[in-house]
Scaffold this active site. Structure first.
Site, PDB file in Angstrom:
ATOM      1  N   ARG A  98     -15.519 105.746  31.479  1.00 27.67           N
ATOM      2  CA  ARG A  98     -16.166 107.270  31.281  1.00 27.67           C
ATOM      3  C   ARG A  98     -15.062 107.888  30.185  1.00 27.67           C
ATOM      4  NH1 ARG A  98     -19.971 105.703  33.682  1.00 27.67           N
ATOM      5  NH2 ARG A  98     -20.737 106.307  35.525  1.00 27.67           N
ATOM      6  N   HIS A 125     -22.856 104.302  25.175  1.00 25.88           N
ATOM      7  CA  HIS A 125     -23.229 104.241  26.678  1.00 25.88           C
ATOM      8  C   HIS A 125     -24.050 103.085  26.846  1.00 25.88           C
ATOM      9  CE1 HIS A 125     -21.964 106.033  30.508  1.00 25.88           C
ATOM     10  NE2 HIS A 125     -22.358 105.138  30.689  1.00 25.88           N
ATOM     11  N   GLU A 164     -19.952 113.262  25.446  1.00 30.05           N
ATOM     12  CA  GLU A 164     -21.292 112.410  24.998  1.00 30.05           C
ATOM     13  C   GLU A 164     -22.387 113.107  25.393  1.00 30.05           C
ATOM     14  OE1 GLU A 164     -20.102 108.733  27.130  1.00 30.05           O
ATOM     15  OE2 GLU A 164     -22.183 109.040  28.299  1.00 30.05           O
ATOM     16  N   ASP A 173     -17.249 102.870  24.633  1.00 29.14           N
ATOM     17  CA  ASP A 173     -18.761 102.967  24.832  1.00 29.14           C
ATOM     18  C   ASP A 173     -19.216 104.285  25.487  1.00 29.14           C
ATOM     19  OD1 ASP A 173     -21.486 101.553  25.069  1.00 29.14           O
ATOM     20  OD2 ASP A 173     -21.237 101.422  27.260  1.00 29.14           O
TER      21      ASP A 173
HETATM   22  P1  NAD Z   1     -15.084  99.895  41.115  1.00 23.41           P
HETATM   23  O1  NAD Z   1     -15.253 100.885  42.247  1.00 23.41           O
HETATM   24  O2  NAD Z   1     -15.576  98.540  41.736  1.00 23.41           O
HETATM   25  O3  NAD Z   1     -13.635  99.701  40.793  1.00 23.41           O
HETATM   26  C1  NAD Z   1     -12.985 100.840  40.362  1.00 23.41           C
HETATM   27  C2  NAD Z   1     -11.540 100.324  40.679  1.00 23.41           C
HETATM   28  O4  NAD Z   1     -10.610 101.457  39.942  1.00 23.41           O
HETATM   29  C3  NAD Z   1     -10.982 100.065  41.899  1.00 23.41           C
HETATM   30  O5  NAD Z   1     -10.457  98.896  42.330  1.00 23.41           O
HETATM   31  C4  NAD Z   1      -9.969 101.332  42.211  1.00 23.41           C
HETATM   32  O6  NAD Z   1      -8.910 101.240  43.070  1.00 23.41           O
HETATM   33  C5  NAD Z   1      -9.287 101.423  40.754  1.00 23.41           C
HETATM   34  N1  NAD Z   1      -8.697 102.747  40.469  1.00 23.41           N
HETATM   35  C6  NAD Z   1      -9.065 103.799  40.839  1.00 23.41           C
HETATM   36  N2  NAD Z   1      -8.247 104.795  40.502  1.00 23.41           N
HETATM   37  C7  NAD Z   1      -7.180 104.099  39.407  1.00 23.41           C
HETATM   38  C8  NAD Z   1      -6.068 104.432  38.833  1.00 23.41           C
HETATM   39  N3  NAD Z   1      -5.767 105.629  38.782  1.00 23.41           N
HETATM   40  N4  NAD Z   1      -5.505 103.313  38.294  1.00 23.41           N
HETATM   41  C9  NAD Z   1      -5.979 102.209  38.329  1.00 23.41           C
HETATM   42  N5  NAD Z   1      -6.846 101.725  38.942  1.00 23.41           N
HETATM   43  C10 NAD Z   1      -7.515 102.761  39.719  1.00 23.41           C
HETATM   44  O7  NAD Z   1     -15.938 100.274  40.010  1.00 23.41           O
HETATM   45  P2  NAD Z   1     -16.571  99.320  38.996  1.00 23.41           P
HETATM   46  O8  NAD Z   1     -17.977  98.836  39.318  1.00 23.41           O
HETATM   47  O9  NAD Z   1     -15.805  98.296  38.510  1.00 23.41           O
HETATM   48  O10 NAD Z   1     -16.812 100.356  37.673  1.00 23.41           O
HETATM   49  C11 NAD Z   1     -15.925 101.034  36.873  1.00 23.41           C
HETATM   50  C12 NAD Z   1     -15.949 102.112  36.285  1.00 23.41           C
HETATM   51  O11 NAD Z   1     -16.958 101.629  35.019  1.00 23.41           O
HETATM   52  C13 NAD Z   1     -17.277 102.937  36.874  1.00 23.41           C
HETATM   53  O12 NAD Z   1     -16.515 104.159  37.628  1.00 23.41           O
HETATM   54  C14 NAD Z   1     -18.135 103.484  36.106  1.00 23.41           C
HETATM   55  O13 NAD Z   1     -17.313 104.866  35.370  1.00 23.41           O
HETATM   56  C15 NAD Z   1     -17.665 102.776  34.582  1.00 23.41           C
HETATM   57  N6  NAD Z   1     -19.125 102.024  34.280  1.00 23.41           N
HETATM   58  C16 NAD Z   1     -19.582 102.138  33.003  1.00 23.41           C
HETATM   59  C17 NAD Z   1     -20.595 101.662  32.736  1.00 23.41           C
HETATM   60  C18 NAD Z   1     -21.162 101.629  31.336  1.00 23.41           C
HETATM   61  O14 NAD Z   1     -22.558 101.297  30.940  1.00 23.41           O
HETATM   62  N7  NAD Z   1     -20.416 101.981  30.250  1.00 23.41           N
HETATM   63  C19 NAD Z   1     -21.677 101.008  33.530  1.00 23.41           C
HETATM   64  C20 NAD Z   1     -20.942 100.973  34.915  1.00 23.41           C
HETATM   65  C21 NAD Z   1     -20.027 101.307  35.405  1.00 23.41           C
END
Ligand code: NAD
Length: 335
Positions: free
Chosen positions: A238, A299, A267, A262
């Site tokens: 994000r 994105h 954005e 990305d």
């Molecule tokens: P997820 O919930 O499986 O994993 C997120 C991880 O981050 C968890 O293990 C959590 O404990 C950890 N976390 C939370 N706060 C933290 C901190 N302060 N320091 C370190 N780790 C921390 O989520 P995911 O499916 O792996 O997705 C991650 C992120 O990717 C989503 O929240 C979303 O914002 C982003 N995303 C982007 C796209 C894209 O197209 N660019 C697509 C999907 C997801």
């Protein structure tokens, strides 16, 4: 009984194709809008029992109030992140909000690695150069990823896949997560360390955390100063995880070796739009685009056939559940 009507916002041809191709989609009624869902556009949901929204739709309280007034019962997010929804307001208004808790994590992790490879080996520059018949290699020196150290911030679904891919390149992988996965780490030769140590030791840092009040501006002036000079920073999660002003300073000073994005803090209203005939009004984005060692995609990390199909399947399953009074998809309900 008339089919449940769903108004889909920020809808592109690939969204329409994936949603209409999902099992059960033809039993539902659809209205696709290219514009974003905001407080101003919420009245366009009139007559729809559900809306389907994406990452840059602004589901703040006024927007949700507009949806409730229009008779909407379900907000089905076709994404994982939900930082763009005021969940407390949705709850108070009795709106059900669902998301897609999981879809191909490979899509997003592989895109992060694509940015890394392109940046490090200067593929974006080489591509342009060769097309102009400039076959010089000047300025295109990269480094072997093998033997270098990658730092994965957030070892959820996507971060773990990214770590595994980088292990495959022969990188040492450090990780940081408040909810670590020790068994996974042992199995894949990943080492959890405190964040300052990860920042200090990593040649590549990749962010895979959700946007929350704690993670907003995780990368800012102070943390940039902790990073190893010449680091490649990747953000496919994000935009607001990174303070753009600090990022630009880090690039100008040469502290950052490369930046692959990305997502971008501001954005909304820019990414997903064709603004090629217009004057770009965002000065920080314009500045970022001038650096030879910055690679920005709009994105698109989720944009694989597999991820789109997964997203459409969960979204349509929730809409069908609403229409037929069945339980919503387990793990997808936010309110
Ligand atoms: P997820 O919930 O499986 O994993 C997120 C991880 O981050 C968890 O293990 C959590 O404990 C950890 N976390 C939370 N706060 C933290 C901190 N302060 N320091 C370190 N780790 C921390 O989520 P995911 O499916 O792996 O997705 C991650 C992120 O990717 C989503 O929240 C979303 O914002 C982003 N995303 C982007 C796209 C894209 O197209 N660019 C697509 C999907 C997801």
């Amino acid at each position: 009984m008339p089919a449940l009507l769903t108004a889909v916002y920020d809808a592109r041809p690939y969204d329409r194709e994936a949603l209409l191709g999902a099992p059960g989609a033809t039993a539902l009624a659809w209205r696709f809008h290219e514009f974003r869902l905001t407080a101003e556009t919420a009245p366009s949901a009139g007559g729809a029992g559900a809306v389907c929204a994406f990452v840059n739709d602004a589901l703040d309280r006024p927007c949700l109030e507009g949806l409730a007034r229009a008779g909407v019962r379900l907000v089905a997010l076709r994404c994982t992140g939900f930082n763009n929804v005021d969940l407390a307001a949705a709850r108070a208004l009795g709106l059900v909000v669902t998301r897609v808790p999981q879809y191909s994590p490979h899509a997003v992790a592989e895109h992060a690695v694509a940015l890394l490879l392109a940046l490090n080996r200067k593929i974006h520059r080489a591509y342009q150069r060769v097309r102009e018949l400039n076959f010089s290699l000047h300025g295109l020196v990269g480094f072997d990823l093998h033997g270098k150290t990658a730092g994965i911030v957030g070892t959820g679904k996507i971060g773990r896949v990214a770590a595994q891919i980088l292990r495959g390149f022969g990188m040492d992988v450090l990780a940081h997560d408040p909810a670590p996965q020790p068994e996974w780490a042992v199995a894949h030769g990943v080492t959890y360390v405190p964040l300052p140590e990860l920042f200090r030791r990593s040649d590549v840092v990749s962010l895979h955390v959700p946007l929350t009040p704690e993670t907003r501006h995780l990368i800012r002036h102070e943390t940039l100063a902790e990073l190893k000079p010449g680091v490649i920073l990747l953000n496919v999660s994000r935009g607001a995880l990174v303070d753009t002003t600090a990022l630009i300073d880090g690039l100008k000073s040469g502290r950052l070796g490369g930046v692959g994005l990305d997502v971008y803090e501001e954005e909304e209203g820019i990414f997903f739009e064709d603004l090629s005939g217009q004057v770009l009004q965002d000065d920080e984005l314009a500045r970022l685009l001038t650096f030879p060692n910055v690679l920005i995609t709009a994105h698109q990390a989720f944009l694989t056939r597999e991820a789109l199909a997964d997203i459409a399947r969960t979204t349509v399953a929730n809409l069908t559940a609403l229409a037929t009074g069945q339980p919503l998809v387990a793990g997808s309900v936010l309110t």
